[in-house]
Design a protein around this motif. Structure first.
Motif, PDB file in Angstrom:
ATOM      1  N   CYS A 251       0.841  -1.215   0.000  1.00  0.00           N
ATOM      2  CA  CYS A 251       0.000   0.000   0.000  1.00  0.00           C
ATOM      3  C   CYS A 251       0.873   1.262   0.000  1.00  0.00           C
ATOM      4  O   CYS A 251       0.494   2.276  -0.604  1.00  0.00           O
ATOM      5  N   SER A 328      -3.780   0.488   4.514  1.00  0.00           N
ATOM      6  CA  SER A 328      -4.769   0.162   3.474  1.00  0.00           C
ATOM      7  C   SER A 328      -5.823   1.256   3.371  1.00  0.00           C
ATOM      8  O   SER A 328      -6.238   1.631   2.272  1.00  0.00           O
ATOM      9  N   GLU A 329      -6.234   1.798   4.513  1.00  0.00           N
ATOM     10  CA  GLU A 329      -7.224   2.897   4.455  1.00  0.00           C
ATOM     11  C   GLU A 329      -6.571   4.137   3.833  1.00  0.00           C
ATOM     12  O   GLU A 329      -7.196   4.849   3.042  1.00  0.00           O
ATOM     13  N   ASN A 332      -6.306   3.793   0.038  1.00  0.00           N
ATOM     14  CA  ASN A 332      -7.609   3.980  -0.602  1.00  0.00           C
ATOM     15  C   ASN A 332      -7.997   5.453  -0.664  1.00  0.00           C
ATOM     16  O   ASN A 332      -8.551   5.912  -1.660  1.00  0.00           O
ATOM     17  N   ASP A 336      -8.473   7.567  -4.172  1.00  0.00           N
ATOM     18  CA  ASP A 336      -9.696   8.331  -4.455  1.00  0.00           C
ATOM     19  C   ASP A 336      -9.349   9.777  -4.833  1.00  0.00           C
ATOM     20  O   ASP A 336      -9.901  10.339  -5.783  1.00  0.00           O
ATOM     21  N   ALA A 357      -7.672   2.445  -7.773  1.00  0.00           N
ATOM     22  CA  ALA A 357      -8.887   2.695  -6.975  1.00  0.00           C
ATOM     23  C   ALA A 357      -9.704   1.412  -6.843  1.00  0.00           C
ATOM     24  O   ALA A 357     -10.307   1.139  -5.804  1.00  0.00           O
ATOM     25  N   ARG A 361      -9.080  -1.629  -3.081  1.00  0.00           N
ATOM     26  CA  ARG A 361     -10.271  -1.794  -2.224  1.00  0.00           C
ATOM     27  C   ARG A 361     -10.206  -3.086  -1.413  1.00  0.00           C
ATOM     28  O   ARG A 361     -10.603  -3.124  -0.245  1.00  0.00           O
ATOM     29  N   ARG A 364      -8.637  -3.536   2.143  1.00  0.00           N
ATOM     30  CA  ARG A 364      -9.424  -3.243   3.357  1.00  0.00           C
ATOM     31  C   ARG A 364     -10.286  -4.432   3.767  1.00  0.00           C
ATOM     32  O   ARG A 364     -11.027  -4.348   4.749  1.00  0.00           O
TER      33      ARG A 364
END
Ligand SMILES: Cc1cc2nc3c(=O)[nH]c(=O)nc-3n(C[C@H](O)[C@H](O)[C@H](O)COP(=O)(O)OP(=O)(O)OC[C@H]3O[C@@H](n4cnc5c(N)ncnc54)[C@H](O)[C@@H]3O)c2cc1C
Length: 391
Positions: A251, A328-329, A332, A336, A357, A361, A364
């Motif tokens: 990530c 991971s968050e 993301n 975005d 994108a 996902r 997560r």
């Protein structure tokens, strides 16, 4: 230099970066447009390069034929493979790191060593329709029958099953002194009773498929039991810890690439007669992204160093959950924002932000969804207090 990497660490990082930039990234769009597949000669070249560069089985000791890297160095390599989409970076292999310590001589010869050498490939069948986050809810069974076990169950999302020679199958023992506890088995894909049910379509475009599989009265010799009866969950937890760290690493790479690409685009793109990058709204998105990337990188490198230093398992379990959750968050959010900066181009499959994108996902969700990581972290916070977890 924030991260105090040694000269060998920096050399490994640079070697991985060059491989990703020169060999893998140029094939992303081709893979995206062709169901994740590369021309066979290109796939073979990537495998040869991985061998030549010493990126085969990076998590295994050199005496077994692996890369022999420290965990921090593995993170540096995986961070670079995270910069490429369509799972092209998976050519850098990480066979089950916990296996050599518990494998029998038979398992070493038939599975561990050929996998480290890149001659055999594995997949994992743990999740079921009724058991994902709650692994203990699995319904798959293993029954002892003389010198063999009879395995039954249906598994979901078995990643790389289409490319695998054997599968790790997790089941509950039906009888004996360990009835009700978990055991892990090595099952050759060609064993009678192993059945491919279907290949569902997923959000990303990978050559690695995620099968639904049935195991119907599959008879495996007792030599295919990994470790002892009842050990199954321990191996799974060890694998989770490792994979959570490596997901965080990948990530970081994805976020770095996205920030670089978005910044570069915004510098060239003119809107209302001026470079997009001059707009504060755009600068703020990039500023937030790079700040979060730095935080995630500090956490991830620190956790890798803790693993190398032999920190206690409970602390590591919490820290691996924290970095998996945060990185991971973070990635993301960065993806975005990158889509937003690219505008309409960011919605096209040929654009790196669009692909990331979609692809990020699942970070997560798999190897414990974000909520599950929070449950683990909250549990450790309750037991050890703030300083025990973040001290
Ligand atoms: C692309 C892909 C590849 C995968 N590869 C593999 C593989 O190779 N092998 C394998 O065995 N599995 C694999 N998995 C399965 C994956 O590990 C599971 O999807 C994951 O663990 C979540 O389980 P679940 O999908 O059943 O969700 P569920 O467990 O049904 O959870 C649904 C939602 O509820 C949330 N939730 C769960 N518990 C709590 C709680 N206590 N509090 C609050 N919220 C909660 C979850 O976070 C999630 O958001 C893969 C999945 C995907 C999508």
């Amino acid at each position: 230099m924030t991260h105090e990497l040694s000269p060998p660490d920096l050399e490994i990082q640079e070697r991985a970066r060059r491989f990703v930039d020169e060999e893998l990234i140029p094939w992303e769009v081709h893979a995206e447009m062709n169901g994740g597949e590369l021309p066979p000669e290109v796939g073979r070249r990537h495998e040869d390069e991985v061998r030549r560069l010493g990126f085969l089985a990076i998590n295994q000791p050199t005496e077994l034929g692996g890369g022999g890297y420290s965990v921090l160095q593995q993170v540096l390599i995986q961070e670079q493979t995270g910069r490429v989409t369509n799972a092209l970076g998976w050519v850098v292999s990480t066979p089950a790191g916990w296996l050599p310590a518990v494998a029998t001589p038979y398992q070493m010869e038939h599975y561990v060593l050929p996998t480290i050498a890149g001659d055999k490939h594995e997949c994992y069948a743990i999740t079921e329709e009724g058991a994902g986050s709650d692994v203990d809810a699995i319904a798959a069974t293993a029954r002892r029958d003389g010198d063999a076990y009879i395995l039954n169950g249906e598994k979901w999302h078995v990643t790389s099953a289409n490319l695998a020679d054997y599968v790790f199958f997790q089941a509950k023992l039906t009888d004996g002194p360990h009835a009700g506890s978990h055991a892990l088995f090595i099952v050759d894909m060609e064993t009678p009773g192993v059945r491919h049910i279907r290949t569902p379509a997923y959000t990303h475009t990978f050559a690695h498929h995620h099968w639904e599989m049935a195991f119907e009265d599959v008879r495996v010799p007792a030599t295919h039991l990994v470790g002892a009866e009842g050990d199954g969950m321990a191996f799974t937890y060890e694998w989770f810890r490792y994979e959570r760290l490596m997901i965080a690493a990948r990530c970081l790479g994805a976020a770095e690439r996205l920030i670089e690409e978005a910044q570069s685009f915004a510098s060239q793109r003119l809107v209302f007669g001026e470079p997009l990058i001059d707009r504060q709204a755009i600068q703020f998105m990039l500023a937030d992204s790079v700040t979060e990337l730095w935080a995630a990188r500090l956490m991830t490198y620190q956790t890798a160093r803790e693993v190398d230093a032999g920190t206690d398992l409970k602390t590591l379990h919490a820290h691996c959950s924290m970095i998996k959750l945060y990185a991971s968050e973070m990635a993301n959010r960065v993806a975005d924002r990158a889509v937003q900066i690219f505008g309409g181009r960011g919605y096209m499959r040929e654009n790196v932000a669009e692909r990331f994108a979609r692809e990020l996902r699942v970070d997560r969700i798999w190897e414990g969804a974000s909520e599950v990581q929070r449950v683990i972290i909250a549990d450790q916070l309750g037991k050890r207090g703030v300083r025990g977890v973040a001290g």
